[in-house]
Every structure is written in C-alpha cells, then in structure tokens.
Write an enzyme that holds these catalytic residues in place. Structure first.
Site, PDB file in Angstrom:
ATOM      1  N   LYS A   1      41.808  47.389  57.966  1.00  0.00           N
ATOM      2  CA  LYS A   1      41.952  45.974  57.626  1.00  0.00           C
ATOM      3  C   LYS A   1      43.276  45.415  58.130  1.00  0.00           C
ATOM      4  O   LYS A   1      44.332  45.981  57.866  1.00  0.00           O
ATOM      5  CB  LYS A   1      41.869  45.824  56.094  1.00  0.00           C
ATOM      6  CG  LYS A   1      42.068  44.407  55.560  1.00  0.00           C
ATOM      7  CD  LYS A   1      40.864  43.538  55.787  1.00  0.00           C
ATOM      8  CE  LYS A   1      41.117  42.082  55.447  1.00  0.00           C
ATOM      9  NZ  LYS A   1      40.907  41.768  54.050  1.00  0.00           N
TER      10      LYS A   1
ATOM     11  N   HIS B   1      32.950  43.328  51.060  1.00  0.00           N
ATOM     12  CA  HIS B   1      34.376  42.955  50.930  1.00  0.00           C
ATOM     13  C   HIS B   1      34.665  42.720  49.457  1.00  0.00           C
ATOM     14  O   HIS B   1      34.260  41.699  48.894  1.00  0.00           O
ATOM     15  CB  HIS B   1      34.644  41.677  51.744  1.00  0.00           C
ATOM     16  CG  HIS B   1      36.081  41.252  51.748  1.00  0.00           C
ATOM     17  ND1 HIS B   1      36.726  40.865  52.898  1.00  0.00           N
ATOM     18  CD2 HIS B   1      37.002  41.126  50.759  1.00  0.00           C
ATOM     19  CE1 HIS B   1      37.969  40.527  52.631  1.00  0.00           C
ATOM     20  NE2 HIS B   1      38.165  40.678  51.309  1.00  0.00           N
TER      21      HIS B   1
ATOM     22  N   ASN C   1      44.538  46.224  49.701  1.00  0.00           N
ATOM     23  CA  ASN C   1      45.794  45.510  49.392  1.00  0.00           C
ATOM     24  C   ASN C   1      46.246  45.714  47.947  1.00  0.00           C
ATOM     25  O   ASN C   1      46.380  44.763  47.184  1.00  0.00           O
ATOM     26  CB  ASN C   1      45.654  44.009  49.716  1.00  0.00           C
ATOM     27  CG  ASN C   1      44.580  43.311  48.904  1.00  0.00           C
ATOM     28  OD1 ASN C   1      43.590  43.946  48.496  1.00  0.00           O
ATOM     29  ND2 ASN C   1      44.753  42.027  48.637  1.00  0.00           N
TER      30      ASN C   1
ATOM     31  N   ASP D   1      34.385  39.020  48.505  1.00  0.00           N
ATOM     32  CA  ASP D   1      35.831  38.810  48.349  1.00  0.00           C
ATOM     33  C   ASP D   1      36.173  38.586  46.880  1.00  0.00           C
ATOM     34  O   ASP D   1      37.110  37.854  46.563  1.00  0.00           O
ATOM     35  CB  ASP D   1      36.336  37.645  49.209  1.00  0.00           C
ATOM     36  CG  ASP D   1      37.852  37.710  49.390  1.00  0.00           C
ATOM     37  OD1 ASP D   1      38.451  38.766  49.138  1.00  0.00           O
ATOM     38  OD2 ASP D   1      38.451  36.680  49.770  1.00  0.00           O
TER      39      ASP D   1
ATOM     40  N   HIS E   1      37.742  43.359  46.131  1.00  0.00           N
ATOM     41  CA  HIS E   1      39.048  43.841  45.633  1.00  0.00           C
ATOM     42  C   HIS E   1      38.832  44.405  44.241  1.00  0.00           C
ATOM     43  O   HIS E   1      38.479  43.652  43.320  1.00  0.00           O
ATOM     44  CB  HIS E   1      40.050  42.689  45.580  1.00  0.00           C
ATOM     45  CG  HIS E   1      40.294  42.074  46.923  1.00  0.00           C
ATOM     46  ND1 HIS E   1      41.312  42.487  47.754  1.00  0.00           N
ATOM     47  CD2 HIS E   1      39.620  41.108  47.601  1.00  0.00           C
ATOM     48  CE1 HIS E   1      41.258  41.792  48.882  1.00  0.00           C
ATOM     49  NE2 HIS E   1      40.239  40.948  48.819  1.00  0.00           N
ATOM     50  N   LEU E   2      39.016  45.706  44.117  1.00  0.00           N
ATOM     51  CA  LEU E   2      38.788  46.339  42.813  1.00  0.00           C
ATOM     52  C   LEU E   2      40.088  46.608  42.057  1.00  0.00           C
ATOM     53  O   LEU E   2      40.049  46.995  40.897  1.00  0.00           O
ATOM     54  CB  LEU E   2      38.001  47.645  42.977  1.00  0.00           C
ATOM     55  CG  LEU E   2      36.570  47.516  43.505  1.00  0.00           C
ATOM     56  CD1 LEU E   2      35.930  48.900  43.654  1.00  0.00           C
ATOM     57  CD2 LEU E   2      35.710  46.644  42.583  1.00  0.00           C
ATOM     58  N   ARG E   3      41.233  46.445  42.745  1.00  0.00           N
ATOM     59  CA  ARG E   3      42.542  46.718  42.130  1.00  0.00           C
ATOM     60  C   ARG E   3      42.640  48.174  41.663  1.00  0.00           C
ATOM     61  O   ARG E   3      41.911  49.030  42.135  1.00  0.00           O
ATOM     62  CB  ARG E   3      42.824  45.757  40.959  1.00  0.00           C
ATOM     63  CG  ARG E   3      42.476  44.290  41.216  1.00  0.00           C
ATOM     64  CD  ARG E   3      43.238  43.669  42.346  1.00  0.00           C
ATOM     65  NE  ARG E   3      43.061  42.224  42.381  1.00  0.00           N
ATOM     66  CZ  ARG E   3      43.193  41.474  43.465  1.00  0.00           C
ATOM     67  NH1 ARG E   3      43.481  42.022  44.630  1.00  0.00           N
ATOM     68  NH2 ARG E   3      43.034  40.171  43.413  1.00  0.00           N
TER      69      ARG E   3
ATOM     70  N   HIS F   1      42.152  38.023  39.182  1.00  0.00           N
ATOM     71  CA  HIS F   1      43.534  37.801  38.715  1.00  0.00           C
ATOM     72  C   HIS F   1      43.412  37.322  37.278  1.00  0.00           C
ATOM     73  O   HIS F   1      42.521  36.507  36.980  1.00  0.00           O
ATOM     74  CB  HIS F   1      44.218  36.687  39.519  1.00  0.00           C
ATOM     75  CG  HIS F   1      44.488  37.039  40.953  1.00  0.00           C
ATOM     76  ND1 HIS F   1      45.558  37.811  41.346  1.00  0.00           N
ATOM     77  CD2 HIS F   1      43.826  36.717  42.087  1.00  0.00           C
ATOM     78  CE1 HIS F   1      45.545  37.942  42.663  1.00  0.00           C
ATOM     79  NE2 HIS F   1      44.496  37.297  43.138  1.00  0.00           N
TER      80      HIS F   1
ATOM     81  N   HIS G   1      35.410  36.786  55.368  1.00  0.00           N
ATOM     82  CA  HIS G   1      35.335  35.540  54.588  1.00  0.00           C
ATOM     83  C   HIS G   1      35.521  34.274  55.432  1.00  0.00           C
ATOM     84  O   HIS G   1      36.468  33.531  55.239  1.00  0.00           O
ATOM     85  CB  HIS G   1      36.309  35.546  53.409  1.00  0.00           C
ATOM     86  CG  HIS G   1      37.677  36.146  53.679  1.00  0.00           C
ATOM     87  ND1 HIS G   1      38.486  35.727  54.699  1.00  0.00           N
ATOM     88  CD2 HIS G   1      38.360  37.116  53.037  1.00  0.00           C
ATOM     89  CE1 HIS G   1      39.613  36.424  54.665  1.00  0.00           C
ATOM     90  NE2 HIS G   1      39.556  37.272  53.672  1.00  0.00           N
TER      91      HIS G   1
ATOM     92  N   HIS H   1      41.532  39.622  58.235  1.00  0.00           N
ATOM     93  CA  HIS H   1      41.779  38.377  57.495  1.00  0.00           C
ATOM     94  C   HIS H   1      42.243  37.375  58.546  1.00  0.00           C
ATOM     95  O   HIS H   1      43.372  37.443  59.032  1.00  0.00           O
ATOM     96  CB  HIS H   1      42.856  38.589  56.411  1.00  0.00           C
ATOM     97  CG  HIS H   1      43.116  37.346  55.606  1.00  0.00           C
ATOM     98  ND1 HIS H   1      42.845  37.245  54.254  1.00  0.00           N
ATOM     99  CD2 HIS H   1      43.573  36.120  55.971  1.00  0.00           C
ATOM    100  CE1 HIS H   1      43.131  36.028  53.829  1.00  0.00           C
ATOM    101  NE2 HIS H   1      43.584  35.322  54.845  1.00  0.00           N
TER     102      HIS H   1
ATOM    103  N   ALA I   1      45.824  33.288  44.653  1.00  0.00           N
ATOM    104  CA  ALA I   1      44.541  33.028  45.326  1.00  0.00           C
ATOM    105  C   ALA I   1      43.570  34.146  44.979  1.00  0.00           C
ATOM    106  O   ALA I   1      43.922  35.319  45.080  1.00  0.00           O
ATOM    107  CB  ALA I   1      44.756  32.975  46.830  1.00  0.00           C
TER     108      ALA I   1
HETATM  109  O1  DOR Z   1      41.631  34.711  47.666  1.00  0.00           O
HETATM  110  C1  DOR Z   1      41.915  35.839  48.043  1.00  0.00           C
HETATM  111  N1  DOR Z   1      42.338  36.787  47.177  1.00  0.00           N
HETATM  112  N2  DOR Z   1      41.833  36.112  49.353  1.00  0.00           N
HETATM  113  C2  DOR Z   1      42.253  37.281  49.853  1.00  0.00           C
HETATM  114  O2  DOR Z   1      42.197  37.438  51.036  1.00  0.00           O
HETATM  115  C3  DOR Z   1      42.858  38.307  48.977  1.00  0.00           C
HETATM  116  C4  DOR Z   1      42.448  38.144  47.584  1.00  0.00           C
HETATM  117  C5  DOR Z   1      43.279  38.947  46.604  1.00  0.00           C
HETATM  118  O3  DOR Z   1      43.485  40.141  46.859  1.00  0.00           O
HETATM  119  O4  DOR Z   1      43.692  38.402  45.578  1.00  0.00           O
HETATM  120 ZN    ZN Z   2      39.762  39.773  50.382  1.00  0.00          ZN
END
Ligand code: DOR
Ligand code: ZN
Length: 347
Positions: free
Chosen positions: A101, A15, A43, A248, A17-19, A252, A176, A138, A264
């Site tokens: 997802k 899991h 996402n 996860d 997030h690579l953006r 950011h 998560h 999620h 988050a």
């Molecule tokens: O803390 C998180 N950040 N939880 C998530 O489910 C998504 C993630 C994000 O994409 O920033």
């Molecule tokens: Zn996530």
C-alpha cells in the site's frame, strides 16, 4: 406474503481498517460475519512495513476469529524506504500478504511514514511489476497548494499516469475512487482496477456540508459532487470487472470525529451489504451486485472464486439496526445514510 430474497456468492471487502488492541476486538466481528475475506490496511500507529510485522498483525487478528467462521484475512505492507527488493519478492509468493500500500505522506490517518517523492520508489515498482505484486494506492496529492477536492484528479494526472507509463505491466488498485474523472480513467487502463466505498456511492459533499456539518461523513478522499457520486454508481452497477467493493471502513471514536480537528474515516462494515443491496435494488441492478461484491476483486487478485452463497432476505418492515458500537474510549457511529433498512442476512 411471498418471501423476497437474494442469494449471492460470499462477498469480500477489498479495503478495510481493523486497527489493533481493543478497537480491533470491537470491529472485527462485523467483518468476519459479513465477508468471506478482507484486505486489511497497514496504517497502524506503528505501520506494518515488513513481513514480520504483517505476520504478527495477522496472528493477532486470527486469534480472534472464531473456529467455523468462513473468513480469510489478507494483509498489506505499508510502502516505505525500508522495504527491500528481496522482501517484495517474498511477498509475491506469500500466503496472505496480497498487496503493498502506497500512502502519500500526510494524506490520511497514520500517513506520516508515507511517500513524498514517488520517483524514489521506481526501483521497487520495477520488482513489483516483474514479480506480479499488486500496488494498492491512496490516490491523492498532499500539496497544500492543491484544493482538497482536486487532490485525486491531480494525483491521477501528475503521478499515476507517470507510474503507469513507466511500468505498464504493474498491477495497480486505485483505492476508494471518488470522482467521474477517476471512473473514466480506470475504464481506459488495462492493468489498473479500483475499489469503491459504500459512502462514496451513497453520499455527496452537499449532504456532508450544506445543512450543518456532518462529521460522520468526513473521510479521505473527501466526498465529491452528486455528479461524481452518480458516475461511481454507474461504475458499480455496470458489472465491469475493474470495479469492486472496498468499504474503507475506518473506525474512529466519537471524541476523535466530533472535535475541533476531526479524523477522516467512516465505519461502515456492519450495514455494508444491506445498504449496497438497497442501492442496487433502487437502480434495478440486483443482478450486478455479485460481480461488484463477490467476483471482480477475487479475479483481479488472482484468487479462486468462492463457492458458497449467502442469503439476504427482504423484510416487509424496516429492521431495527445497530446505530453504534461502544468501546472504553467512546462510541463509534455506524454508517447508515438511509435510516431505514429492509434487507438482512438470513442465518
Ligand atoms: O477516511 C479515511 N480514513 N481514509 C483513509 O484513507 C484512511 C482512513 C483511516 O485509517 O482512518
Ligand atoms: Zn483506507
């Protein structure tokens, strides 16, 4: 002095997030250098809602993986009304799309396209169950009447149990997980597994909130109590096949984390494995790290086990480690609650 080392089958991140764009280029090396594969979340600002978008995103990622890197990106589709039964059947035999997802609307970053009423998706769950496509969830309700610390347990009770009852053969990954309740629930199911992050294994809500606020520890689902953290550690070190690593890792930039309304997400890819080794070592459970980081996820996803091993070495003195990475929009802090790290990958 005797050299202390640990050889493990190449770990995977189930899991991440690579953006996209510059952020992708900044964070991707930490994933392909540390993991044999990763399940990449959909996402983005424009969510990855169909196979064609997933193919484009996959190609954008692959272009940046150096030749010779032993890394496979696996993709996910974002569940929306636009997903057709036919598309799901294609996913079931797709080479690198490994899960669909489900985001509850409003639960986290870029979840505006998420789901409000789960019952509207039962016709799609039916096809997923039939064709063996994994549903990645999620697991939080987003009803403002439900306290933020209760959102996972209410989701399990009110939503997940209904889905499982209706579709007992649907393979599900509850992503998560954060609580003792979730660990207990997973232990009682046959077709449901769970990912656990490094941050939920290492920090709790007191650390985040009791001596000043620590925005770098703010994530969704939110950190829970020390009791919950301990239950997660027990699950991870148990070797139980239902639990595996999903970092996860969710980068950011500082300006978005430390703000009047901060995002988050915790960026943990760079030190993920050394931190985990230290945690397992602390619990005299180094032998159980391989199931958690390398084997259980592959078994659940039906993939062949890796064959090659990587070696981690323990240094007598703490190592100078990366604190943050720079992007043109600001820096991204690297998760490291221990401060002192002794383990590193041997090249
Ligand atoms: O803390 C998180 N950040 N939880 C998530 O489910 C998504 C993630 C994000 O994409 O920033
Ligand atoms: Zn996530």
């Amino acid at each position: 002095m005797e050299k202390i080392f640990l050889d493990i089958l190449r770990p995977d991140d189930w899991h991440v997030h690579l953006r996209e764009g510059e952020m992708l280029s900044s964070v991707l090396p930490f994933t392909y250098e540390n993991f044999g594969s990763a399940l990449i979340m959909p996402n983005l600002d424009t969510p990855i809602t169909n196979i064609s978008l997933a193919d484009n995103y996959y190609n954008e990622i692959c272009k940046q993986i150096p030749k010779g890197a032993e890394f496979t990106p696996n993709m996910t589709l974002y569940l929306t009304n636009y997903l057709s039964k036919d598309e799901i059947r294609k996913v079931s035999t797709h080479k690198y799309i490994k899960a669909i997802k489900m985001y509850p609307k409003g639960a986290t970053t870029n979840s505006d396209s998420g789901i409000s009423d789960f019952k509207n998706f039962y016709h799609l769950f039916e096809v997923m169950e039939e064709s063996g496509v994994i549903l990645s969830i999620h697991g939080e309700v987003t009803d403002e009447k439900v306290d933020v610390f209760e959102r996972e347990s209410v989701f399990i009770e009110k939503v997940l149990t209904k889905i499982i009852k209706q579709f007992p053969n649907l393979k599900i990954v509850l992503e998560h997980i954060t609580s003792a309740d979730a660990v207990k629930f997973i232990n009682e199911q046959s077709m449901v597994a769970a990912t656990i992050t490094i941050h939920h294994l290492m920090v709790n809500r007191n650390i985040m909130l009791s001596k000043g606020i620590r925005p770098d520890f703010y994530c969704a689902p939110i950190l829970k109590t020390e009791y919950d953290r301990r239950a997660l550690v027990q699950a991870a070190i148990s070797g139980n096949r239902k639990f595996f690593l999903g970092t996860d890792s969710a980068p950011h930039v500082e300006g978005k984390k430390i703000a009047s309304c901060g995002c988050a997400g915790i960026f943990s890819s760079p030190l993920a494995i050394p931190l985990l080794i230290q945690l397992f070592e602390k619990h005299s459970s180094l032998k159980k790290i391989e199931p958690f980081v390398s084997k259980n996820g592959r078994a659940f996803y039906g993939l062949r086990q890796h064959k090659d091993r990587v070696r981690y070495v323990k240094r007598p003195k703490s190592i100078k480690v990366i604190k943050d990475i720079k992007t043109s929009d600001g820096k991204i802090t690297v998760f490291n609650p221990y401060g002192e790290i002794y383990w590193e990958k041997e090249n």
